[in-house]
Design a protein around this motif. Structure first.
Motif, PDB file in Angstrom:
ATOM      1  N   LEU A  33     -13.412  -6.595  -2.342  1.00 12.58           N
ATOM      2  CA  LEU A  33     -13.416  -5.936  -3.563  1.00 12.58           C
ATOM      3  C   LEU A  33     -12.145  -5.667  -4.142  1.00 12.58           C
ATOM      4  O   LEU A  33     -11.426  -4.729  -4.011  1.00 12.58           O
ATOM      5  CB  LEU A  33     -14.357  -4.498  -3.416  1.00 12.58           C
ATOM      6  N   PRO A  34     -11.612  -6.623  -4.343  1.00  9.48           N
ATOM      7  CA  PRO A  34     -10.089  -6.715  -4.904  1.00  9.48           C
ATOM      8  C   PRO A  34      -9.894  -5.715  -5.925  1.00  9.48           C
ATOM      9  O   PRO A  34     -10.623  -5.653  -6.867  1.00  9.48           O
ATOM     10  CB  PRO A  34      -9.928  -8.235  -5.584  1.00  9.48           C
ATOM     11  N   TRP A  35      -9.043  -4.959  -5.934  1.00  9.02           N
ATOM     12  CA  TRP A  35      -8.883  -3.692  -6.650  1.00  9.02           C
ATOM     13  C   TRP A  35      -7.450  -3.552  -7.094  1.00  9.02           C
ATOM     14  O   TRP A  35      -7.095  -2.964  -8.139  1.00  9.02           O
ATOM     15  CB  TRP A  35      -9.151  -2.471  -5.789  1.00  9.02           C
ATOM     16  N   GLY A  36      -6.440  -4.170  -6.339  1.00  8.68           N
ATOM     17  CA  GLY A  36      -4.944  -4.046  -6.880  1.00  8.68           C
ATOM     18  C   GLY A  36      -4.233  -5.542  -6.494  1.00  8.68           C
ATOM     19  O   GLY A  36      -4.905  -5.879  -5.468  1.00  8.68           O
ATOM     20  N   ILE A  37      -3.045  -5.772  -6.848  1.00  8.45           N
ATOM     21  CA  ILE A  37      -2.282  -6.976  -6.476  1.00  8.45           C
ATOM     22  C   ILE A  37      -0.859  -6.802  -6.521  1.00  8.45           C
ATOM     23  O   ILE A  37      -0.503  -5.921  -7.541  1.00  8.45           O
ATOM     24  CB  ILE A  37      -2.931  -8.070  -7.205  1.00  8.45           C
ATOM     25  N   ALA A  38      -0.149  -7.475  -5.677  1.00 12.78           N
ATOM     26  CA  ALA A  38       1.180  -7.187  -5.887  1.00 12.78           C
ATOM     27  C   ALA A  38       1.733  -8.505  -5.103  1.00 12.78           C
ATOM     28  O   ALA A  38       1.323  -9.225  -4.389  1.00 12.78           O
ATOM     29  CB  ALA A  38       1.914  -6.028  -4.965  1.00 12.78           C
ATOM     30  N   VAL A  39       3.092  -9.054  -5.596  1.00 13.80           N
ATOM     31  CA  VAL A  39       3.772 -10.301  -5.192  1.00 13.80           C
ATOM     32  C   VAL A  39       4.991  -9.674  -4.350  1.00 13.80           C
ATOM     33  O   VAL A  39       5.838  -8.939  -4.886  1.00 13.80           O
ATOM     34  CB  VAL A  39       3.995 -11.197  -6.431  1.00 13.80           C
ATOM     35  N   THR A  44       4.570 -14.251  -1.856  1.00 16.04           N
ATOM     36  CA  THR A  44       3.112 -14.443  -1.471  1.00 16.04           C
ATOM     37  C   THR A  44       2.507 -13.204  -2.091  1.00 16.04           C
ATOM     38  O   THR A  44       2.991 -12.175  -2.566  1.00 16.04           O
ATOM     39  CB  THR A  44       3.065 -14.077   0.160  1.00 16.04           C
ATOM     40  N   VAL A  45       1.239 -13.220  -2.016  1.00 11.18           N
ATOM     41  CA  VAL A  45       0.374 -12.397  -3.088  1.00 11.18           C
ATOM     42  C   VAL A  45      -0.356 -11.509  -1.993  1.00 11.18           C
ATOM     43  O   VAL A  45      -1.363 -12.035  -1.409  1.00 11.18           O
ATOM     44  CB  VAL A  45      -0.595 -12.982  -3.889  1.00 11.18           C
ATOM     45  N   TRP A  46      -0.334 -10.113  -2.220  1.00 12.29           N
ATOM     46  CA  TRP A  46      -1.107  -9.394  -1.611  1.00 12.29           C
ATOM     47  C   TRP A  46      -2.040  -8.683  -2.505  1.00 12.29           C
ATOM     48  O   TRP A  46      -1.872  -8.397  -3.355  1.00 12.29           O
ATOM     49  CB  TRP A  46      -0.037  -8.100  -1.186  1.00 12.29           C
ATOM     50  N   VAL A  47      -3.432  -8.701  -1.964  1.00 12.86           N
ATOM     51  CA  VAL A  47      -4.382  -8.122  -2.593  1.00 12.86           C
ATOM     52  C   VAL A  47      -5.264  -6.963  -1.882  1.00 12.86           C
ATOM     53  O   VAL A  47      -5.435  -6.944  -0.841  1.00 12.86           O
ATOM     54  CB  VAL A  47      -5.549  -9.184  -2.824  1.00 12.86           C
ATOM     55  N   PHE A  48      -5.144  -5.629  -2.652  1.00 12.43           N
ATOM     56  CA  PHE A  48      -5.639  -4.536  -1.979  1.00 12.43           C
ATOM     57  C   PHE A  48      -7.294  -4.514  -2.470  1.00 12.43           C
ATOM     58  O   PHE A  48      -7.442  -4.319  -3.541  1.00 12.43           O
ATOM     59  CB  PHE A  48      -4.975  -3.550  -2.508  1.00 12.43           C
ATOM     60  N   ASN A  49      -8.124  -4.553  -1.340  1.00 17.96           N
ATOM     61  CA  ASN A  49      -9.459  -4.344  -1.566  1.00 17.96           C
ATOM     62  C   ASN A  49     -10.046  -2.827  -1.413  1.00 17.96           C
ATOM     63  O   ASN A  49      -9.345  -2.053  -0.676  1.00 17.96           O
ATOM     64  CB  ASN A  49     -10.142  -5.190  -0.374  1.00 17.96           C
ATOM     65  N   PHE A  50     -10.827  -2.705  -2.277  1.00 17.15           N
ATOM     66  CA  PHE A  50     -11.261  -1.211  -2.448  1.00 17.15           C
ATOM     67  C   PHE A  50     -12.423  -0.820  -1.221  1.00 17.15           C
ATOM     68  O   PHE A  50     -11.914   0.061  -0.730  1.00 17.15           O
ATOM     69  CB  PHE A  50     -12.150  -1.104  -3.777  1.00 17.15           C
ATOM     70  N   VAL A  61     -18.989  -2.692   2.823  1.00 13.73           N
ATOM     71  CA  VAL A  61     -18.086  -3.778   2.490  1.00 13.73           C
ATOM     72  C   VAL A  61     -16.728  -2.905   3.301  1.00 13.73           C
ATOM     73  O   VAL A  61     -16.230  -1.988   2.721  1.00 13.73           O
ATOM     74  CB  VAL A  61     -17.902  -3.858   1.076  1.00 13.73           C
ATOM     75  N   PRO A  62     -16.233  -3.703   4.295  1.00 16.75           N
ATOM     76  CA  PRO A  62     -14.855  -3.173   4.833  1.00 16.75           C
ATOM     77  C   PRO A  62     -13.722  -3.080   3.916  1.00 16.75           C
ATOM     78  O   PRO A  62     -13.597  -3.943   2.956  1.00 16.75           O
ATOM     79  CB  PRO A  62     -14.504  -3.991   5.834  1.00 16.75           C
ATOM     80  N   THR A  63     -12.748  -2.058   4.203  1.00 20.77           N
ATOM     81  CA  THR A  63     -11.706  -1.917   3.269  1.00 20.77           C
ATOM     82  C   THR A  63     -10.350  -2.961   4.184  1.00 20.77           C
ATOM     83  O   THR A  63     -10.261  -2.366   5.374  1.00 20.77           O
ATOM     84  CB  THR A  63     -11.141  -0.505   3.179  1.00 20.77           C
ATOM     85  N   ALA A  64      -9.738  -3.495   3.393  1.00 19.96           N
ATOM     86  CA  ALA A  64      -8.663  -4.538   3.869  1.00 19.96           C
ATOM     87  C   ALA A  64      -7.556  -4.762   2.990  1.00 19.96           C
ATOM     88  O   ALA A  64      -8.052  -4.715   1.757  1.00 19.96           O
ATOM     89  CB  ALA A  64      -9.430  -5.644   4.731  1.00 19.96           C
ATOM     90  N   VAL A  65      -6.642  -5.382   3.486  1.00 21.22           N
ATOM     91  CA  VAL A  65      -5.541  -5.993   2.545  1.00 21.22           C
ATOM     92  C   VAL A  65      -5.852  -7.727   2.799  1.00 21.22           C
ATOM     93  O   VAL A  65      -5.815  -8.172   3.912  1.00 21.22           O
ATOM     94  CB  VAL A  65      -4.199  -5.365   2.976  1.00 21.22           C
ATOM     95  N   THR A 101      -6.677   1.924  -3.563  1.00 25.07           N
ATOM     96  CA  THR A 101      -6.884   1.846  -5.445  1.00 25.07           C
ATOM     97  C   THR A 101      -5.726   1.310  -5.728  1.00 25.07           C
ATOM     98  O   THR A 101      -5.590   1.208  -7.127  1.00 25.07           O
ATOM     99  CB  THR A 101      -7.128   3.218  -5.575  1.00 25.07           C
ATOM    100  N   GLY A 102      -4.708   0.379  -5.060  1.00 29.65           N
ATOM    101  CA  GLY A 102      -3.483   0.131  -5.375  1.00 29.65           C
ATOM    102  C   GLY A 102      -2.473   0.032  -4.338  1.00 29.65           C
ATOM    103  O   GLY A 102      -2.709   0.444  -3.458  1.00 29.65           O
ATOM    104  N   GLY A 103      -1.432  -0.907  -4.512  1.00 32.73           N
ATOM    105  CA  GLY A 103      -0.310  -0.872  -3.725  1.00 32.73           C
ATOM    106  C   GLY A 103       0.844  -1.407  -4.184  1.00 32.73           C
ATOM    107  O   GLY A 103       0.811  -1.904  -5.586  1.00 32.73           O
ATOM    108  N   GLN A 104       1.858  -1.476  -3.767  1.00 28.98           N
ATOM    109  CA  GLN A 104       3.406  -1.787  -3.969  1.00 28.98           C
ATOM    110  C   GLN A 104       4.084  -2.219  -2.932  1.00 28.98           C
ATOM    111  O   GLN A 104       3.977  -1.755  -1.986  1.00 28.98           O
ATOM    112  CB  GLN A 104       3.990  -0.906  -5.033  1.00 28.98           C
ATOM    113  N   ILE A 105       5.135  -2.923  -3.222  1.00 27.81           N
ATOM    114  CA  ILE A 105       6.142  -3.620  -2.226  1.00 27.81           C
ATOM    115  C   ILE A 105       7.257  -3.039  -2.414  1.00 27.81           C
ATOM    116  O   ILE A 105       7.843  -3.015  -3.716  1.00 27.81           O
ATOM    117  CB  ILE A 105       6.091  -5.160  -2.149  1.00 27.81           C
TER     118      ILE A 105
END
Length: 154
Positions: A33-39, A44-50, A61-65, A101-105
C-alpha cells in the motif's frame, strides 16, 4: 476500507515529456500500500507502505518499506535496471513498524519513518500514533535541504 486494487505499483514519469518511464509501473519488492516515497543520494527510490498489520501477524496487508533502482542504475546492484526492486519480495519489515504515513532520508543516510497510525485504534476515529522509526544508515546520504532534485554527498 481496503479497496479492490490488485498489484500495487509505482510509476515514474520522465521530466522531458512527462510520460511514464519505460517499464513503469514498477512492482514487487514488497510493495503493498504505497503511501510515501523518497529518493536517496544513490538515486534509489524508497517506497513507504501503509499496511494494516505488523509483520508477524499472518493476516491482512503487512507494513514494509520497498526499495527500487532509480534512473541512475549504475548505483544499483549489478545486473539491475531502472525500476527493478532492490528490497526482497516481502520488503524490509520490522515489528517496530505499525502503519507508515511517510518518510525521509537525512544527510547521514538514515531513513526516518513516520510510524504514526495506531493499528489497534478504532478505524472510524483513529487518533493516529506518536512514533518515529529510524533505519540507521540504510540509505545513501543526501544533501539537505531538498531544493530541486536529490543530490548525493559523493
Amino acid at each position: 476500507m481496503l479497496g479492490t486494487a490488485a498489484n500495487p505499483s509505482v510509476t515514474m514519469f520522465q521530466a522531458k515529456d512527462r510520460t511514464p518511464h519505460p517499464g513503469s509501473p514498477f512492482t514487487g519488492g514488497g510493495i503493498t500500500l504505497p503511501w510515501g516515497i523518497a529518493v536517496d543520494g544513490d538515486d534509489t527510490v524508497w517506497v513507504f507502505n501503509f499496511g494494516n498489520v505488523p509483520p508477524l501477524n499472518k493476516s491482512g496487508v503487512p507494513t514494509a518499506v520497498s526499495r527500487f533502482c532509480g534512473v541512475d542504475a549504475t548505483k544499483c546492484p549489478p545486473g539491475m535496471k531502472v525500476g527493478d526492486p532492490i528490497s526482497p519480495s516481502t520488503g524490509y519489515k520490522s515489528d517496530s513498524l505499525e502503519r507508515i504515513t511517510g518518510g525521509q532520508i537525512d544527510p547521514s543516510g538514515n531513513v526516518w519513518l513516520t510510524n504514526n497510525w495506531k493499528i489497534d485504534g478504532n478505524p472510524a476515529v483513529n487518533p493516529g500514533g506518536n512514533a518515529v522509526v529510524i533505519a540507521i544508515g540504510a540509505a545513501a546520504p543526501l544533501k539537505t535541504p531538498l531544493i530541486g532534485p536529490p543530490q548525493s554527498f559523493k
